[in-house]
Design a protein around this motif. Structure first.
Motif, PDB file in Angstrom:
ATOM      1  N   SER A 104       0.834  -1.207   0.000  1.00  0.00           N
ATOM      2  CA  SER A 104       0.000   0.000   0.000  1.00  0.00           C
ATOM      3  C   SER A 104       0.864   1.251   0.000  1.00  0.00           C
ATOM      4  N   GLU A 105       0.278   2.348  -0.460  1.00  0.00           N
ATOM      5  CA  GLU A 105       0.992   3.618  -0.499  1.00  0.00           C
ATOM      6  C   GLU A 105       1.283   4.121   0.917  1.00  0.00           C
ATOM      7  N   ILE A 106       2.430   4.782   1.070  1.00  0.00           N
ATOM      8  CA  ILE A 106       2.773   5.401   2.349  1.00  0.00           C
ATOM      9  C   ILE A 106       3.086   6.877   2.102  1.00  0.00           C
ATOM     10  N   PRO A 107       2.279   7.779   2.648  1.00  0.00           N
ATOM     11  CA  PRO A 107       2.569   9.214   2.509  1.00  0.00           C
ATOM     12  C   PRO A 107       3.520   9.689   3.607  1.00  0.00           C
ATOM     13  N   LEU A 108       4.488  10.505   3.235  1.00  0.00           N
ATOM     14  CA  LEU A 108       5.332  11.142   4.226  1.00  0.00           C
ATOM     15  C   LEU A 108       4.655  12.431   4.680  1.00  0.00           C
ATOM     16  N   ARG A 109       5.184  13.025   5.728  1.00  0.00           N
ATOM     17  CA  ARG A 109       4.639  14.299   6.176  1.00  0.00           C
ATOM     18  C   ARG A 109       5.000  15.382   5.162  1.00  0.00           C
ATOM     19  N   PRO A 110       4.297  16.519   5.134  1.00  0.00           N
ATOM     20  CA  PRO A 110       4.679  17.615   4.237  1.00  0.00           C
ATOM     21  C   PRO A 110       6.111  18.062   4.507  1.00  0.00           C
ATOM     22  N   MET A 111       6.841  18.365   3.432  1.00  0.00           N
ATOM     23  CA  MET A 111       8.224  18.801   3.592  1.00  0.00           C
ATOM     24  C   MET A 111       8.594  19.750   2.462  1.00  0.00           C
ATOM     25  N   SER A 112       9.747  20.368   2.590  1.00  0.00           N
ATOM     26  CA  SER A 112      10.202  21.350   1.605  1.00  0.00           C
ATOM     27  C   SER A 112      10.545  20.664   0.284  1.00  0.00           C
ATOM     28  N   SER A 113      10.629  21.461  -0.777  1.00  0.00           N
ATOM     29  CA  SER A 113      10.966  20.904  -2.089  1.00  0.00           C
ATOM     30  C   SER A 113      12.350  20.269  -2.062  1.00  0.00           C
ATOM     31  N   LYS A 114      13.265  20.833  -1.288  1.00  0.00           N
ATOM     32  CA  LYS A 114      14.610  20.278  -1.178  1.00  0.00           C
ATOM     33  C   LYS A 114      14.580  18.873  -0.585  1.00  0.00           C
ATOM     34  N   ASP A 115      13.814  18.699   0.484  1.00  0.00           N
ATOM     35  CA  ASP A 115      13.722  17.386   1.117  1.00  0.00           C
ATOM     36  C   ASP A 115      12.945  16.396   0.257  1.00  0.00           C
ATOM     37  N   ARG A 116      11.915  16.876  -0.436  1.00  0.00           N
ATOM     38  CA  ARG A 116      11.186  15.986  -1.349  1.00  0.00           C
ATOM     39  C   ARG A 116      12.105  15.475  -2.452  1.00  0.00           C
ATOM     40  N   ARG A 117      12.954  16.343  -2.936  1.00  0.00           N
ATOM     41  CA  ARG A 117      13.890  15.940  -3.996  1.00  0.00           C
ATOM     42  C   ARG A 117      14.831  14.849  -3.503  1.00  0.00           C
ATOM     43  N   GLY A 137       1.217  23.709  -1.918  1.00  0.00           N
ATOM     44  CA  GLY A 137       1.793  24.634  -0.934  1.00  0.00           C
ATOM     45  C   GLY A 137       2.477  23.924   0.216  1.00  0.00           C
ATOM     46  N   LEU A 138       2.138  24.354   1.429  1.00  0.00           N
ATOM     47  CA  LEU A 138       2.772  23.810   2.625  1.00  0.00           C
ATOM     48  C   LEU A 138       2.325  22.386   2.927  1.00  0.00           C
ATOM     49  N   ARG A 139       1.289  21.892   2.239  1.00  0.00           N
ATOM     50  CA  ARG A 139       0.804  20.525   2.461  1.00  0.00           C
ATOM     51  C   ARG A 139       1.373  19.543   1.441  1.00  0.00           C
ATOM     52  N   ARG A 140       2.274  19.977   0.588  1.00  0.00           N
ATOM     53  CA  ARG A 140       2.807  19.087  -0.448  1.00  0.00           C
ATOM     54  C   ARG A 140       3.744  18.067   0.190  1.00  0.00           C
ATOM     55  N   ARG A 141       3.569  16.805  -0.204  1.00  0.00           N
ATOM     56  CA  ARG A 141       4.313  15.714   0.407  1.00  0.00           C
ATOM     57  C   ARG A 141       4.663  14.658  -0.627  1.00  0.00           C
ATOM     58  N   VAL A 142       5.601  13.787  -0.277  1.00  0.00           N
ATOM     59  CA  VAL A 142       5.954  12.647  -1.125  1.00  0.00           C
ATOM     60  C   VAL A 142       5.116  11.447  -0.713  1.00  0.00           C
ATOM     61  N   VAL A 143       4.625  10.711  -1.707  1.00  0.00           N
ATOM     62  CA  VAL A 143       3.924   9.458  -1.461  1.00  0.00           C
ATOM     63  C   VAL A 143       4.743   8.335  -2.085  1.00  0.00           C
ATOM     64  N   ILE A 144       5.039   7.314  -1.292  1.00  0.00           N
ATOM     65  CA  ILE A 144       5.777   6.146  -1.778  1.00  0.00           C
ATOM     66  C   ILE A 144       4.774   5.097  -2.221  1.00  0.00           C
ATOM     67  N   ILE A 145       4.878   4.660  -3.478  1.00  0.00           N
ATOM     68  CA  ILE A 145       3.870   3.796  -4.094  1.00  0.00           C
ATOM     69  C   ILE A 145       4.491   2.460  -4.489  1.00  0.00           C
ATOM     70  N   PRO A 146       4.011   1.357  -3.930  1.00  0.00           N
ATOM     71  CA  PRO A 146       4.554   0.051  -4.331  1.00  0.00           C
ATOM     72  C   PRO A 146       4.141  -0.284  -5.759  1.00  0.00           C
ATOM     73  N   LYS A 147       5.053  -0.915  -6.510  1.00  0.00           N
ATOM     74  CA  LYS A 147       4.741  -1.273  -7.886  1.00  0.00           C
ATOM     75  C   LYS A 147       3.749  -2.435  -7.949  1.00  0.00           C
ATOM     76  N   ILE A 148       3.747  -3.274  -6.914  1.00  0.00           N
ATOM     77  CA  ILE A 148       2.748  -4.341  -6.805  1.00  0.00           C
ATOM     78  C   ILE A 148       1.896  -4.038  -5.587  1.00  0.00           C
ATOM     79  N   LYS A 149       0.649  -3.660  -5.821  1.00  0.00           N
ATOM     80  CA  LYS A 149      -0.227  -3.265  -4.730  1.00  0.00           C
ATOM     81  C   LYS A 149      -1.050  -4.438  -4.229  1.00  0.00           C
TER      82      LYS A 149
END
Length: 215
Positions: A104-117, A137-149
């Motif tokens: 399943s997908e795992i969202p990280l907490r919102p973080m800066s563009s530098k940390d998302r990169r 904006g300030l709620r933008r976050r990275v989501v980690i998505i498994p290739k096999i769900k």
């Protein structure tokens, strides 16, 4: 930037701190002003907010002096940012393994563009997951998505597992001990505390005039 270290040194003196500034390069070959001395706790601040604001202040002064609004000066304290970058990479790899495990997908907490990169680059070649940024904006976050769900039939508790993980385990990993620096919303409140520490505005102004030979 040849005079950026002088700007930072003047700010430190205005704050009454004995620390020295050393110009160096980080692991990505970017120029960094690294502050060395006994005041690391004061200069980093809670969650790295003071350091973020110090970098913002130095960058703004240099931008004003040069007329170039695109200049960004990286300020570090005792290689704190490098340690945090390593911690973020370790976190990304751990969450990628978890996403693969539960399907399943795992969202990280919102973080800066530098940390998302950093997260995107860390997992770019991972054969089990992909990443994408979501939110605004300030709620933008990275989501980690498994290739096999996982599906409900193969893993009926997957949604419960990821819910519990993202709300508890992820927050514990990210927020405990030495949380990752540079949350965008912290700049304004922390900058005011730096400026009020001493007559930094006056010192910065004097440095600018010195640099252009007007005093």
């Amino acid at each position: 930037m040849p005079f950026a270290d002088g700007v930072l040194s003047r700010i430190l003196r205005a704050m009454g701190l004995p620390d020295k500034v050393k110009s160096q390069k980080d692991s990505d070959d970017n120029p960094v002003l690294n502050i060395m001395g006994p005041s690391s706790g004061t200069l980093i601040g809670r969650h790295g907010h003071t350091l973020e604001s110090l970098q913002y202040l130095v960058s703004k002064i240099v931008q004003r002096m040069t007329g170039d609004d695109h200049i960004m000066i990286i300020v570090d304290v005792e290689n704190y940012l490098e340690r945090q970058k390593d911690k973020l990479k370790e976190l990304a790899e751990g969450l990628a393994a978890k996403a693969k495990e539960i399907g399943s997908e795992i969202p990280l907490r919102p973080m800066s563009s530098k940390d998302r990169r950093i997260v995107h680059l860390t997992l770019k070649d991972n054969e089990h997951v992909t990443t994408e940024s979501r939110g605004e904006g300030l709620r933008r976050r990275v989501v980690i998505i498994p290739k096999i769900k996982a599906t409900q039939s193969t893993n009926p508790v997957a949604s419960d597992v990821v819910s519990n993980f993202s709300e508890k385990e992820e927050l514990e990993i990210i927020s405990s001990d030495e949380p990752l620096p540079y949350s965008p919303e912290s700049v304004a409140s922390s900058t005011s505390s730096i400026e009020s520490h001493s007559n930094i505005g006056q010192e910065a102004s004097e440095f600018e005039e010195d640099s252009f030979g007007n005093r």
